[in-house]
Design a protein around this motif. Structure first.
Motif, PDB file in Angstrom:
ATOM      1  N   ASP A  56       0.813  -1.218   0.000  1.00  0.00           N
ATOM      2  CA  ASP A  56       0.000   0.000   0.000  1.00  0.00           C
ATOM      3  C   ASP A  56       0.847   1.270   0.000  1.00  0.00           C
ATOM      4  OD1 ASP A  56      -2.185  -1.670   0.140  1.00  0.00           O
ATOM      5  OD2 ASP A  56      -2.348  -1.538   2.326  1.00  0.00           O
ATOM      6  N   GLY A  57       2.113   1.163   0.434  1.00  0.00           N
ATOM      7  CA  GLY A  57       2.973   2.336   0.540  1.00  0.00           C
ATOM      8  C   GLY A  57       3.572   2.737  -0.798  1.00  0.00           C
ATOM      9  N   ASP A  58       4.395   3.784  -0.766  1.00  0.00           N
ATOM     10  CA  ASP A  58       4.957   4.344  -2.000  1.00  0.00           C
ATOM     11  C   ASP A  58       6.301   3.699  -2.337  1.00  0.00           C
ATOM     12  OD1 ASP A  58       6.266   5.444   0.170  1.00  0.00           O
ATOM     13  OD2 ASP A  58       6.483   7.434  -0.738  1.00  0.00           O
ATOM     14  N   TYR A  59       6.321   2.386  -2.396  1.00  0.00           N
ATOM     15  CA  TYR A  59       7.547   1.657  -2.731  1.00  0.00           C
ATOM     16  C   TYR A  59       7.611   1.420  -4.242  1.00  0.00           C
ATOM     17  CZ  TYR A  59       7.862   0.827   2.260  1.00  0.00           C
ATOM     18  OH  TYR A  59       7.943   0.998   3.618  1.00  0.00           O
ATOM     19  N   ASP A  60       8.829   1.477  -4.772  1.00  0.00           N
ATOM     20  CA  ASP A  60       9.035   1.190  -6.192  1.00  0.00           C
ATOM     21  C   ASP A  60       9.170  -0.305  -6.439  1.00  0.00           C
ATOM     22  OD1 ASP A  60       9.461   4.043  -7.160  1.00  0.00           O
ATOM     23  OD2 ASP A  60      10.994   3.894  -5.598  1.00  0.00           O
ATOM     24  N   LEU A  61       9.841  -1.007  -5.516  1.00  0.00           N
ATOM     25  CA  LEU A  61      10.152  -2.419  -5.700  1.00  0.00           C
ATOM     26  C   LEU A  61       9.822  -3.190  -4.430  1.00  0.00           C
ATOM     27  CD1 LEU A  61      11.656  -4.712  -7.364  1.00  0.00           C
ATOM     28  CD2 LEU A  61      13.721  -4.007  -6.117  1.00  0.00           C
ATOM     29  N   VAL A  62       9.131  -4.313  -4.575  1.00  0.00           N
ATOM     30  CA  VAL A  62       8.905  -5.233  -3.466  1.00  0.00           C
ATOM     31  C   VAL A  62       9.852  -6.413  -3.668  1.00  0.00           C
ATOM     32  CG1 VAL A  62       7.254  -6.676  -2.233  1.00  0.00           C
ATOM     33  CG2 VAL A  62       6.497  -4.529  -3.269  1.00  0.00           C
ATOM     34  N   ASP A  63      10.761  -6.625  -2.736  1.00  0.00           N
ATOM     35  CA  ASP A  63      11.767  -7.692  -2.791  1.00  0.00           C
ATOM     36  C   ASP A  63      11.292  -8.807  -1.855  1.00  0.00           C
ATOM     37  OD1 ASP A  63      13.990  -9.348  -2.585  1.00  0.00           O
ATOM     38  OD2 ASP A  63      15.424  -7.698  -2.536  1.00  0.00           O
ATOM     39  N   ILE A  64      10.925  -9.965  -2.438  1.00  0.00           N
ATOM     40  CA  ILE A  64      10.238 -11.025  -1.706  1.00  0.00           C
ATOM     41  C   ILE A  64      11.190 -12.163  -1.384  1.00  0.00           C
ATOM     42  CG2 ILE A  64       8.322 -12.672  -1.798  1.00  0.00           C
ATOM     43  CD1 ILE A  64       7.144 -10.661  -4.001  1.00  0.00           C
ATOM     44  N   CYS A  65      11.582 -12.273  -0.133  1.00  0.00           N
ATOM     45  CA  CYS A  65      12.458 -13.348   0.348  1.00  0.00           C
ATOM     46  C   CYS A  65      11.720 -14.108   1.446  1.00  0.00           C
ATOM     47  CB  CYS A  65      13.776 -12.786   0.874  1.00  0.00           C
ATOM     48  SG  CYS A  65      14.770 -11.929  -0.352  1.00  0.00           S
ATOM     49  N   LEU A  66      10.653 -14.765   1.067  1.00  0.00           N
ATOM     50  CA  LEU A  66       9.756 -15.442   1.991  1.00  0.00           C
ATOM     51  C   LEU A  66       9.668 -16.926   1.620  1.00  0.00           C
ATOM     52  CD1 LEU A  66       6.943 -12.734   2.016  1.00  0.00           C
ATOM     53  CD2 LEU A  66       8.609 -13.172   3.829  1.00  0.00           C
ATOM     54  N   PRO A  67       8.971 -17.759   2.414  1.00  0.00           N
ATOM     55  CA  PRO A  67       8.812 -19.174   2.047  1.00  0.00           C
ATOM     56  C   PRO A  67       8.248 -19.334   0.641  1.00  0.00           C
ATOM     57  CG  PRO A  67       8.116 -18.822   4.314  1.00  0.00           C
ATOM     58  CD  PRO A  67       8.401 -17.466   3.743  1.00  0.00           C
ATOM     59  N   VAL A  68       8.632 -20.430  -0.023  1.00  0.00           N
ATOM     60  CA  VAL A  68       8.346 -20.621  -1.441  1.00  0.00           C
ATOM     61  C   VAL A  68       6.859 -20.520  -1.756  1.00  0.00           C
ATOM     62  CG1 VAL A  68       8.521 -22.242  -3.369  1.00  0.00           C
ATOM     63  CG2 VAL A  68      10.404 -22.041  -1.737  1.00  0.00           C
ATOM     64  N   GLU A  69       6.000 -21.028  -0.870  1.00  0.00           N
ATOM     65  CA  GLU A  69       4.579 -21.026  -1.168  1.00  0.00           C
ATOM     66  C   GLU A  69       3.991 -19.609  -1.236  1.00  0.00           C
ATOM     67  OE1 GLU A  69       5.005 -21.794   3.346  1.00  0.00           O
ATOM     68  OE2 GLU A  69       5.988 -22.432   1.468  1.00  0.00           O
ATOM     69  N   LEU A  70       4.733 -18.625  -0.726  1.00  0.00           N
ATOM     70  CA  LEU A  70       4.269 -17.238  -0.768  1.00  0.00           C
ATOM     71  C   LEU A  70       4.806 -16.479  -1.978  1.00  0.00           C
ATOM     72  CD1 LEU A  70       4.639 -16.258   3.003  1.00  0.00           C
ATOM     73  CD2 LEU A  70       2.565 -16.988   1.801  1.00  0.00           C
ATOM     74  N   HIS A  71       5.745 -17.055  -2.707  1.00  0.00           N
ATOM     75  CA  HIS A  71       6.404 -16.317  -3.794  1.00  0.00           C
ATOM     76  C   HIS A  71       5.406 -15.833  -4.843  1.00  0.00           C
ATOM     77  CE1 HIS A  71      10.742 -18.005  -3.064  1.00  0.00           C
ATOM     78  NE2 HIS A  71      10.238 -17.357  -2.030  1.00  0.00           N
ATOM     79  N   ALA A  72       4.703 -16.755  -5.475  1.00  0.00           N
ATOM     80  CA  ALA A  72       3.790 -16.364  -6.551  1.00  0.00           C
ATOM     81  C   ALA A  72       2.672 -15.439  -6.058  1.00  0.00           C
ATOM     82  CB  ALA A  72       3.211 -17.600  -7.234  1.00  0.00           C
ATOM     83  N   PRO A  73       1.978 -15.767  -4.956  1.00  0.00           N
ATOM     84  CA  PRO A  73       0.908 -14.863  -4.499  1.00  0.00           C
ATOM     85  C   PRO A  73       1.394 -13.447  -4.205  1.00  0.00           C
ATOM     86  CG  PRO A  73       0.752 -16.981  -3.372  1.00  0.00           C
ATOM     87  CD  PRO A  73       2.038 -17.002  -4.127  1.00  0.00           C
ATOM     88  N   TYR A  74       2.593 -13.333  -3.626  1.00  0.00           N
ATOM     89  CA  TYR A  74       3.082 -11.998  -3.277  1.00  0.00           C
ATOM     90  C   TYR A  74       3.557 -11.230  -4.508  1.00  0.00           C
ATOM     91  CZ  TYR A  74       2.632 -12.251   1.786  1.00  0.00           C
ATOM     92  OH  TYR A  74       2.127 -12.293   3.062  1.00  0.00           O
ATOM     93  N   VAL A  75       4.107 -11.921  -5.503  1.00  0.00           N
ATOM     94  CA  VAL A  75       4.453 -11.224  -6.744  1.00  0.00           C
ATOM     95  C   VAL A  75       3.188 -10.696  -7.410  1.00  0.00           C
ATOM     96  CG1 VAL A  75       5.387 -11.461  -9.069  1.00  0.00           C
ATOM     97  CG2 VAL A  75       6.575 -12.530  -7.156  1.00  0.00           C
ATOM     98  N   LEU A  76       2.166 -11.521  -7.484  1.00  0.00           N
ATOM     99  CA  LEU A  76       0.907 -11.086  -8.104  1.00  0.00           C
ATOM    100  C   LEU A  76       0.293  -9.919  -7.338  1.00  0.00           C
ATOM    101  CD1 LEU A  76      -0.602 -14.573  -8.976  1.00  0.00           C
ATOM    102  CD2 LEU A  76       0.364 -12.895 -10.571  1.00  0.00           C
ATOM    103  N   ARG A  77       0.421  -9.976  -6.026  1.00  0.00           N
ATOM    104  CA  ARG A  77      -0.112  -8.877  -5.219  1.00  0.00           C
ATOM    105  C   ARG A  77       0.675  -7.589  -5.486  1.00  0.00           C
ATOM    106  NH1 ARG A  77      -0.663  -8.657   1.438  1.00  0.00           N
ATOM    107  NH2 ARG A  77      -1.730  -6.622   1.501  1.00  0.00           N
ATOM    108  N   ALA A  78       1.985  -7.713  -5.638  1.00  0.00           N
ATOM    109  CA  ALA A  78       2.802  -6.533  -5.942  1.00  0.00           C
ATOM    110  C   ALA A  78       2.398  -5.937  -7.293  1.00  0.00           C
ATOM    111  CB  ALA A  78       4.284  -6.908  -5.937  1.00  0.00           C
ATOM    112  N   LEU A  79       2.209  -6.786  -8.292  1.00  0.00           N
ATOM    113  CA  LEU A  79       1.809  -6.294  -9.608  1.00  0.00           C
ATOM    114  C   LEU A  79       0.455  -5.598  -9.541  1.00  0.00           C
ATOM    115  CD1 LEU A  79       2.921  -9.277 -11.887  1.00  0.00           C
ATOM    116  CD2 LEU A  79       4.047  -7.059 -11.618  1.00  0.00           C
ATOM    117  N   GLU A  80      -0.475  -6.188  -8.812  1.00  0.00           N
ATOM    118  CA  GLU A  80      -1.800  -5.582  -8.666  1.00  0.00           C
ATOM    119  C   GLU A  80      -1.719  -4.220  -7.987  1.00  0.00           C
ATOM    120  OE1 GLU A  80      -3.974  -8.503  -6.528  1.00  0.00           O
ATOM    121  OE2 GLU A  80      -4.156  -9.874  -8.240  1.00  0.00           O
TER     122      GLU A  80
END
Length: 311
Positions: A56-80
């Motif tokens: 929700d914040g004014d970030y340019d890049l979300v860098d996701i270093c979380l458990p593997v099962e969260l990778h795809a959902p969090y990338v999609l959330r970042a794109l959205e």
């Protein structure tokens, strides 16, 4: 550039690089407040346990270093949320999810990067350049090996873990050099649930590759790896060592009819080079070479091995 760094474990490898730069502002996000503050303070970052703020914040890049099962959902959330995303490998724990990410990235105007850091290792670049340019002729045989002791306390390196943790980057190198295989054969041995070895043989038209990974080594061995690539007119032999002292070494030697010659490799740190590439792409200075669609073949192979080894 403002970066939301999600995670406090492997994220430290990225944090160490960001901390050396003067052109980024980083906030580290984690679930455990005390650990997150302590880790962020070590690198001079602000911290938060409110993950929603990263999107929700004014970030340019979300860098996701979380458990593997969260990778795809969090990338999609970042794109959205209209953010660029960098995700630790593997991109997803299923090929279907990985394809969904690749399609979403290609459909929008935000960039997605997968941390295929081993693509930035000079020895690996040397191999792929030789394949592309035909420097030594056609690649006929490629053997990769990665043998390690248990250098990370409490971290399992058994059959459940080895395919994704130790073989994914090798599968990426193999598919980049030779394409998709015609057949895959696997052999395993397990000392216990945390120590094991896997040998995978892949056949192609006119070539084959073999990848051996093991966590059966004593601590004094450290972590060592390398490859031998046999071409029609020469051989490239690479080896690297991360000893118990943590000081890495690496060489590549070319063998031809003219003799043996150790190649000069540029000094490089793969995480620094990977993040330099990401930031250069976001500034419009480079084309993304670690986009999701470029990892799909390697991920498919990795997950095939994982499922065949673990049922």
């Amino acid at each position: 550039m403002k970066i939301a760094l999600l995670g406090t474990n492997f994220a430290q490898a990225h944090a160490a690089v960001y901390a050396q730069r003067g052109d980024v502002e980083v906030v580290m996000f984690g679930r455990d407040a005390d650990k997150t503050v302590k880790t962020a303070d070590r690198f001079g970052f602000a911290s938060s346990t409110n993950t929603d703020e990263a999107f929700d914040g004014d970030y340019d890049l979300v860098d996701i270093c979380l458990p593997v099962e969260l990778h795809a959902p969090y990338v999609l959330r970042a794109l959205e949320a209209g953010k660029h995303a960098l995700v630790e490998l593997p991109l997803a724990d299923s090929v279907d999810d990985a394809r969904r990410v690749a399609e979403a990235a290609e459909a929008g105007d935000r960039q997605v990067f997968v941390d295929m850091f081993e693509r930035f290792i000079p020895a690996n670049r040397t191999l792929l350049d030789a394949v592309r340019d035909g420097t030594y002729g056609r690649l006929e045989q490629l053997t990769l090996w990665n043998l390690t002791a248990h250098l990370w306390p409490g971290f399992s390196l058994g059959l459940e873990v080895l395919p994704i943790e130790a073989m994914h980057s090798d599968m990426d190198l193999i598919t980049s050099a030779l394409g998709k295989p015609n057949a895959l054969d696997i052999t395993t041995v397990a000392r216990d649930e945390h120590s094991a070895a896997i040998d995978a043989t892949l056949t192609f038209d006119g070539a084959f590759a073999r990848d051996s990974v093991s966590s059966l080594m004593p601590k004094a061995w450290g972590a060592r790896g390398g490859y031998t690539a046999s071409f029609t007119h020469g051989v490239l032999d690479a080896s690297s060592t991360m000893g118990f002292d943590g000081k890495p070494t690496g060489t590549v030697t070319a063998y031809t009819e003219d003799g043996a010659r150790e190649l000069d490799l540029p000094p490089a740190d793969q995480y620094t080079d990977m993040l330099d590439h990401v930031l250069a792409c976001l500034r419009g200075e480079s084309e993304n070479t670690i986009a999701p669609h470029t990892v799909l073949d390697a991920l498919q192979l990795t997950l095939d091995i994982h499922h065949r080894v673990n049922g």
